[in-house]
Design a protein around this motif. Structure first.
Motif, PDB file in Angstrom:
ATOM      1  N   LYS A 129       6.405  37.163   9.372  1.00 16.61           N
ATOM      2  CA  LYS A 129       7.647  36.551   9.846  1.00 16.61           C
ATOM      3  C   LYS A 129       8.892  37.301   9.372  1.00 16.61           C
ATOM      4  O   LYS A 129       9.875  37.425  10.112  1.00 16.61           O
ATOM      5  N   LEU A 130       8.869  37.785   8.143  1.00 18.36           N
ATOM      6  CA  LEU A 130      10.077  38.313   7.515  1.00 18.36           C
ATOM      7  C   LEU A 130      10.137  39.832   7.439  1.00 18.36           C
ATOM      8  O   LEU A 130      11.195  40.388   7.115  1.00 18.36           O
ATOM      9  N   GLY A 131       8.993  40.492   7.674  1.00 19.66           N
ATOM     10  CA  GLY A 131       8.981  41.937   7.492  1.00 19.66           C
ATOM     11  C   GLY A 131       8.957  42.294   6.014  1.00 19.66           C
ATOM     12  O   GLY A 131       8.496  41.512   5.182  1.00 19.66           O
ATOM     13  N   ASP A 132       9.477  43.462   5.687  1.00 25.58           N
ATOM     14  CA  ASP A 132       9.444  43.929   4.292  1.00 25.58           C
ATOM     15  C   ASP A 132      10.812  43.908   3.624  1.00 25.58           C
ATOM     16  O   ASP A 132      11.016  44.561   2.606  1.00 25.58           O
ATOM     17  N   GLY A 133      11.741  43.155   4.191  1.00 31.29           N
ATOM     18  CA  GLY A 133      13.098  43.152   3.662  1.00 31.29           C
ATOM     19  C   GLY A 133      13.287  42.273   2.444  1.00 31.29           C
ATOM     20  O   GLY A 133      12.335  41.819   1.797  1.00 31.29           O
ATOM     21  N   ASP A 134      14.557  42.007   2.126  1.00 35.55           N
ATOM     22  CA  ASP A 134      14.900  41.259   0.923  1.00 35.55           C
ATOM     23  C   ASP A 134      14.401  39.821   0.973  1.00 35.55           C
ATOM     24  O   ASP A 134      13.990  39.269  -0.049  1.00 35.55           O
ATOM     25  N   ASP A 135      14.437  39.214   2.165  1.00 38.76           N
ATOM     26  CA  ASP A 135      13.957  37.839   2.283  1.00 38.76           C
ATOM     27  C   ASP A 135      12.474  37.740   1.926  1.00 38.76           C
ATOM     28  O   ASP A 135      12.053  36.778   1.275  1.00 38.76           O
ATOM     29  N   PHE A 136      11.684  38.730   2.367  1.00 37.92           N
ATOM     30  CA  PHE A 136      10.260  38.700   2.031  1.00 37.92           C
ATOM     31  C   PHE A 136      10.068  38.881   0.524  1.00 37.92           C
ATOM     32  O   PHE A 136       9.218  38.222  -0.087  1.00 37.92           O
ATOM     33  N   ARG A 137      10.854  39.752  -0.068  1.00 41.41           N
ATOM     34  CA  ARG A 137      10.748  39.951  -1.514  1.00 41.41           C
ATOM     35  C   ARG A 137      11.037  38.656  -2.250  1.00 41.41           C
ATOM     36  O   ARG A 137      10.302  38.281  -3.184  1.00 41.41           O
ATOM     37  N   ARG A 138      12.079  37.942  -1.834  1.00 44.20           N
ATOM     38  CA  ARG A 138      12.438  36.697  -2.500  1.00 44.20           C
ATOM     39  C   ARG A 138      11.393  35.607  -2.249  1.00 44.20           C
ATOM     40  O   ARG A 138      11.033  34.862  -3.162  1.00 44.20           O
ATOM     41  N   ALA A 139      10.905  35.532  -1.018  1.00 43.23           N
ATOM     42  CA  ALA A 139       9.902  34.519  -0.691  1.00 43.23           C
ATOM     43  C   ALA A 139       8.602  34.755  -1.464  1.00 43.23           C
ATOM     44  O   ALA A 139       8.006  33.819  -2.012  1.00 43.23           O
ATOM     45  N   SER A 140       8.162  36.008  -1.496  1.00 41.67           N
ATOM     46  CA  SER A 140       6.916  36.310  -2.211  1.00 41.67           C
ATOM     47  C   SER A 140       7.076  36.101  -3.715  1.00 41.67           C
ATOM     48  O   SER A 140       6.132  35.707  -4.407  1.00 41.67           O
ATOM     49  N   ASN A 141       8.286  36.343  -4.223  1.00 45.07           N
ATOM     50  CA  ASN A 141       8.551  36.063  -5.631  1.00 45.07           C
ATOM     51  C   ASN A 141       8.340  34.584  -5.933  1.00 45.07           C
ATOM     52  O   ASN A 141       7.756  34.214  -6.955  1.00 45.07           O
ATOM     53  N   ALA A 142       8.809  33.729  -5.014  1.00 44.48           N
ATOM     54  CA  ALA A 142       8.622  32.286  -5.187  1.00 44.48           C
ATOM     55  C   ALA A 142       7.139  31.925  -5.133  1.00 44.48           C
ATOM     56  O   ALA A 142       6.662  31.110  -5.931  1.00 44.48           O
ATOM     57  N   VAL A 143       6.403  32.552  -4.223  1.00 43.78           N
ATOM     58  CA  VAL A 143       4.971  32.258  -4.100  1.00 43.78           C
ATOM     59  C   VAL A 143       4.242  32.612  -5.385  1.00 43.78           C
ATOM     60  O   VAL A 143       3.418  31.834  -5.891  1.00 43.78           O
TER      61      VAL A 143
END
Length: 220
Positions: free
Chosen positions: A133-147
């Motif tokens: 959904k998010l690609g490899d950008g900053d949003d994915f980095r932040r989301a995966s950090n939360a996971v």
């Protein structure tokens, strides 16, 4: 995914303190905002994450034997759990749900390693969906950090709850044994024990007894 069945009463003595744990798991205060990004990315895919949990469980121990209606209700609640965990990661509700699930797992006798492994697979499925959904950008980095943070926090809550339940069980057994030891022996049993003691033969192969007999034996 093991969740709280209908009518399952929570035990206040086993409540986990999420805020105390967040002091370690959310020291930079970014979990809530990062979790919201994760929740938005997996919205509508919660059941897919739950199915990943069950797929690993089935691979390890075989297909469940739950009635269809109960299984469906559990999956609905499990999907709600996924949404709350990512959408409200600093709220107590998802932590209570995780603790309830740990209690049910403990009562079922399944290994804690299996439970945590299933959650790990489910969290990997969530990361895969987020990346799509998010690609490899900053949003994915932040989301995966939360996971990743929530996965570790989830495992700690499950482990702590099971440890508390084990400690409670050990204490209950200790109290039961203590009460049994203090219970007076029935008179019939006391009489039988006394009779057996009176009929016991003299000790055999007792070096001290033999030495004592030699000392008192008259000479000649």
């Amino acid at each position: 995914m093991v969740t709280t069945p209908v009518g399952f009463a929570r035990d206040p003595a086993l409540t986990v303190d999420l805020q105390a744990r967040l002091a370690f798991f959310d020291s930079d205060r970014t979990l809530a905002s990062n979790g919201r990004i994760a929740a938005a990315a997996v919205a509508g895919h919660e059941r897919e994450i739950v199915d990943a949990w069950w797929a690993h469980h089935e691979q390890c121990v075989g297909k469940h034997a739950l009635p269809a209606a109960q299984f469906a209700a559990m999956n609905l609640e499990a999907a709600a759990y996924v949404g709350r965990k990512f959408g409200q990661p600093t709220g107590q509700e998802w932590a209570d749900m995780a603790s309830d699930a740990a209690r049910m797992t403990y009562k079922s006798g399944e290994p804690i390693a299996l439970t945590i492994a299933c959650y790990e697979v489910a969290n990997r499925a969530a990361v895969r969906i987020m990346r799509e959904k998010l690609g490899d950008g900053d949003d994915f980095r932040r989301a995966s950090n939360a996971v990743f943070r929530l996965a570790m926090l989830e495992a700690e809550i499950i482990s702590s709850t099971m440890a508390m339940m084990k400690a409670r069980e050990v204490e209950r057994d200790r109290r039961a044994r203590s009460c049994a030891d203090r219970r007076p022996m029935p008179r019939s049993r006391r009489v039988a024990c006394s009779a057996r003691r009176q009929k016991l033969p003299p000790p055999r192969n007792n070096r001290r007894s033999r030495c004592a007999m030699r000392r008192i034996r008259p000479p000649g």
